[in-house]
Write a protein that holds these residues in place. Structure first.
Motif, PDB file in Angstrom:
ATOM      1  N   ALA A  19       0.826  -1.198   0.000  1.00  0.00           N
ATOM      2  CA  ALA A  19       0.000   0.000   0.000  1.00  0.00           C
ATOM      3  C   ALA A  19       0.862   1.250   0.000  1.00  0.00           C
ATOM      4  CB  ALA A  19      -0.921  -0.002   1.209  1.00  0.00           C
ATOM      5  N   GLY A  20       0.573   2.143  -0.925  1.00  0.00           N
ATOM      6  CA  GLY A  20       1.309   3.387  -1.012  1.00  0.00           C
ATOM      7  C   GLY A  20       2.633   3.268  -1.746  1.00  0.00           C
ATOM      8  N   GLY A  21       3.017   2.077  -2.159  1.00  0.00           N
ATOM      9  CA  GLY A  21       4.236   1.894  -2.912  1.00  0.00           C
ATOM     10  C   GLY A  21       5.506   2.053  -2.096  1.00  0.00           C
ATOM     11  N   GLN A  22       5.424   2.035  -0.787  1.00  0.00           N
ATOM     12  CA  GLN A  22       6.599   2.262   0.045  1.00  0.00           C
ATOM     13  C   GLN A  22       7.454   1.017   0.196  1.00  0.00           C
ATOM     14  OE1 GLN A  22       7.415   5.380   1.056  1.00  0.00           O
ATOM     15  NE2 GLN A  22       5.706   5.872  -0.249  1.00  0.00           N
ATOM     16  N   GLY A  23       6.823  -0.139   0.212  1.00  0.00           N
ATOM     17  CA  GLY A  23       7.580  -1.376   0.283  1.00  0.00           C
ATOM     18  C   GLY A  23       8.481  -1.466   1.489  1.00  0.00           C
ATOM     19  N   ASN A  24       9.710  -1.902   1.264  1.00  0.00           N
ATOM     20  CA  ASN A  24      10.660  -2.080   2.353  1.00  0.00           C
ATOM     21  C   ASN A  24      11.634  -0.912   2.466  1.00  0.00           C
ATOM     22  OD1 ASN A  24       9.590  -4.585   2.977  1.00  0.00           O
ATOM     23  ND2 ASN A  24      10.797  -5.576   1.395  1.00  0.00           N
ATOM     24  N   ARG A  25      11.222   0.246   2.006  1.00  0.00           N
ATOM     25  CA  ARG A  25      12.084   1.417   2.078  1.00  0.00           C
ATOM     26  C   ARG A  25      12.409   1.721   3.533  1.00  0.00           C
ATOM     27  NH1 ARG A  25      10.087   7.268   0.190  1.00  0.00           N
ATOM     28  NH2 ARG A  25       9.566   6.106  -1.672  1.00  0.00           N
ATOM     29  N   PRO A  26      13.669   1.995   3.826  1.00  0.00           N
ATOM     30  CA  PRO A  26      14.014   2.332   5.217  1.00  0.00           C
ATOM     31  C   PRO A  26      13.359   3.659   5.600  1.00  0.00           C
ATOM     32  CG  PRO A  26      15.911   2.587   3.768  1.00  0.00           C
ATOM     33  CD  PRO A  26      14.819   1.985   2.951  1.00  0.00           C
ATOM     34  N   ASN A  27      13.106   3.823   6.885  1.00  0.00           N
ATOM     35  CA  ASN A  27      12.513   5.067   7.350  1.00  0.00           C
ATOM     36  C   ASN A  27      13.444   6.224   7.052  1.00  0.00           C
ATOM     37  OD1 ASN A  27      10.235   3.838   8.334  1.00  0.00           O
ATOM     38  ND2 ASN A  27      11.071   3.577  10.391  1.00  0.00           N
ATOM     39  N   ARG A  28      12.860   7.319   6.591  1.00  0.00           N
ATOM     40  CA  ARG A  28      13.641   8.518   6.325  1.00  0.00           C
ATOM     41  C   ARG A  28      14.013   9.209   7.622  1.00  0.00           C
ATOM     42  NH1 ARG A  28      10.716  12.164   1.738  1.00  0.00           N
ATOM     43  NH2 ARG A  28      11.385  10.920  -0.018  1.00  0.00           N
ATOM     44  N   GLN A  29      15.146   9.842   7.620  1.00  0.00           N
ATOM     45  CA  GLN A  29      15.493  10.682   8.751  1.00  0.00           C
ATOM     46  C   GLN A  29      14.698  11.975   8.586  1.00  0.00           C
ATOM     47  OE1 GLN A  29      19.615  11.520   9.323  1.00  0.00           O
ATOM     48  NE2 GLN A  29      19.220  12.892  11.033  1.00  0.00           N
ATOM     49  N   MET A  30      14.009  12.371   9.652  1.00  0.00           N
ATOM     50  CA  MET A  30      13.220  13.589   9.624  1.00  0.00           C
ATOM     51  C   MET A  30      13.894  14.639  10.508  1.00  0.00           C
ATOM     52  SD  MET A  30      10.775  12.793   7.575  1.00  0.00           S
ATOM     53  CE  MET A  30       9.374  13.875   7.783  1.00  0.00           C
ATOM     54  N   TYR A  31      13.738  15.878  10.120  1.00  0.00           N
ATOM     55  CA  TYR A  31      14.322  16.996  10.851  1.00  0.00           C
ATOM     56  C   TYR A  31      13.210  17.920  11.325  1.00  0.00           C
ATOM     57  CZ  TYR A  31      18.505  15.372   8.474  1.00  0.00           C
ATOM     58  OH  TYR A  31      19.529  14.596   8.002  1.00  0.00           O
ATOM     59  N   GLU A  32      13.398  18.507  12.478  1.00  0.00           N
ATOM     60  CA  GLU A  32      12.429  19.458  12.993  1.00  0.00           C
ATOM     61  C   GLU A  32      12.884  20.868  12.667  1.00  0.00           C
ATOM     62  OE1 GLU A  32      11.446  18.966  17.106  1.00  0.00           O
ATOM     63  OE2 GLU A  32      10.392  17.085  16.725  1.00  0.00           O
ATOM     64  N   ALA A  33      11.909  21.697  12.282  1.00  0.00           N
ATOM     65  CA  ALA A  33      12.176  23.097  11.985  1.00  0.00           C
ATOM     66  C   ALA A  33      10.918  23.877  12.333  1.00  0.00           C
ATOM     67  CB  ALA A  33      12.515  23.266  10.506  1.00  0.00           C
ATOM     68  N   THR A  34      11.022  25.173  12.338  1.00  0.00           N
ATOM     69  CA  THR A  34       9.873  26.022  12.600  1.00  0.00           C
ATOM     70  C   THR A  34       9.242  26.412  11.273  1.00  0.00           C
ATOM     71  OG1 THR A  34      10.950  26.891  14.567  1.00  0.00           O
ATOM     72  CG2 THR A  34       9.120  28.167  13.691  1.00  0.00           C
ATOM     73  N   CYS A  35       7.931  26.222  11.159  1.00  0.00           N
ATOM     74  CA  CYS A  35       7.200  26.573   9.941  1.00  0.00           C
ATOM     75  C   CYS A  35       7.321  28.076   9.712  1.00  0.00           C
ATOM     76  CB  CYS A  35       5.735  26.165  10.070  1.00  0.00           C
ATOM     77  SG  CYS A  35       4.711  26.677   8.660  1.00  0.00           S
ATOM     78  N   ASP A  36       7.737  28.465   8.522  1.00  0.00           N
ATOM     79  CA  ASP A  36       7.907  29.881   8.197  1.00  0.00           C
ATOM     80  C   ASP A  36       6.582  30.615   8.046  1.00  0.00           C
ATOM     81  OD1 ASP A  36      10.693  29.933   8.216  1.00  0.00           O
ATOM     82  OD2 ASP A  36      10.828  29.252   6.136  1.00  0.00           O
ATOM     83  N   ASP A  37       5.466  29.873   7.996  1.00  0.00           N
ATOM     84  CA  ASP A  37       4.160  30.515   7.833  1.00  0.00           C
ATOM     85  C   ASP A  37       3.430  30.664   9.162  1.00  0.00           C
ATOM     86  OD1 ASP A  37       2.277  31.735   6.164  1.00  0.00           O
ATOM     87  OD2 ASP A  37       1.134  29.883   5.938  1.00  0.00           O
ATOM     88  N   CYS A  38       3.288  29.559   9.903  1.00  0.00           N
ATOM     89  CA  CYS A  38       2.464  29.597  11.114  1.00  0.00           C
ATOM     90  C   CYS A  38       3.277  29.515  12.410  1.00  0.00           C
ATOM     91  CB  CYS A  38       1.421  28.492  11.096  1.00  0.00           C
ATOM     92  SG  CYS A  38       2.099  26.833  11.317  1.00  0.00           S
ATOM     93  N   GLY A  39       4.558  29.170  12.327  1.00  0.00           N
ATOM     94  CA  GLY A  39       5.397  29.107  13.513  1.00  0.00           C
ATOM     95  C   GLY A  39       5.346  27.788  14.266  1.00  0.00           C
ATOM     96  N   GLN A  40       4.556  26.835  13.813  1.00  0.00           N
ATOM     97  CA  GLN A  40       4.478  25.527  14.456  1.00  0.00           C
ATOM     98  C   GLN A  40       5.713  24.698  14.100  1.00  0.00           C
ATOM     99  OE1 GLN A  40       2.012  24.443  16.515  1.00  0.00           O
ATOM    100  NE2 GLN A  40       1.021  26.446  16.358  1.00  0.00           N
ATOM    101  N   ILE A  41       5.902  23.598  14.829  1.00  0.00           N
ATOM    102  CA  ILE A  41       6.991  22.672  14.522  1.00  0.00           C
ATOM    103  C   ILE A  41       6.654  21.929  13.238  1.00  0.00           C
ATOM    104  CG2 ILE A  41       8.231  20.596  15.286  1.00  0.00           C
ATOM    105  CD1 ILE A  41       8.969  23.036  16.862  1.00  0.00           C
ATOM    106  N   ALA A  42       7.601  21.888  12.329  1.00  0.00           N
ATOM    107  CA  ALA A  42       7.440  21.160  11.069  1.00  0.00           C
ATOM    108  C   ALA A  42       8.464  20.039  11.045  1.00  0.00           C
ATOM    109  CB  ALA A  42       7.668  22.099   9.896  1.00  0.00           C
TER     110      ALA A  42
END
Length: 106
Positions: free
Chosen positions: A57-80
């Motif tokens: 489902a979604g075509g993701q298969g066995n792809r390893p999890n991506r490393q995600m980074y936290e940043a501040t949204c330039d529009d609303c100021g929330q954590i992105a």
């Protein structure tokens, strides 16, 4: 005009109908070959190819999890959470703001 015709599946040997509507669809898409498999064998082949290549489902298969980074949204100021290391050269948006930005950009 197209008329229905009976074809023989190359996998199971059963006869199946290649309807006028299907022929018209094939012609609209530019397909030049008739189907060589019945609908059931086509579905089984498609399903088995997905499993062999690790696609689900979604075509993701066995792809390893991506490393995600936290940043501040330039529009609303929330954590992105974004899949790239922000370096300040481009704006960063949270999912909701990105969706809204894309909606207006199209």
């Amino acid at each position: 005009m197209f008329t229905g015709k009976t074809l023989v599946c190359k996998d199971c040997g059963m006869e199946f109908e290649f309807t006028a509507g299907e022929q018209e669809f094939f012609a609209e898409k530019g397909f030049t070959n008739e189907p060589s498999r019945c609908p059931a064998c086509r579905a089984a082949r498609k399903n088995s190819r997905g499993r062999e290549q690790g696609r689900f489902a979604g075509g993701q298969g066995n792809r390893p999890n991506r490393q995600m980074y936290e940043a501040t949204c330039d529009d609303c100021g929330q954590i992105a959470r974004v899949p790239f290391q922000p370096d300040g050269s481009k704006p960063v948006y949270c999912s909701e703001c990105f969706r809204n930005y894309r909606r207006y950009a199209d």
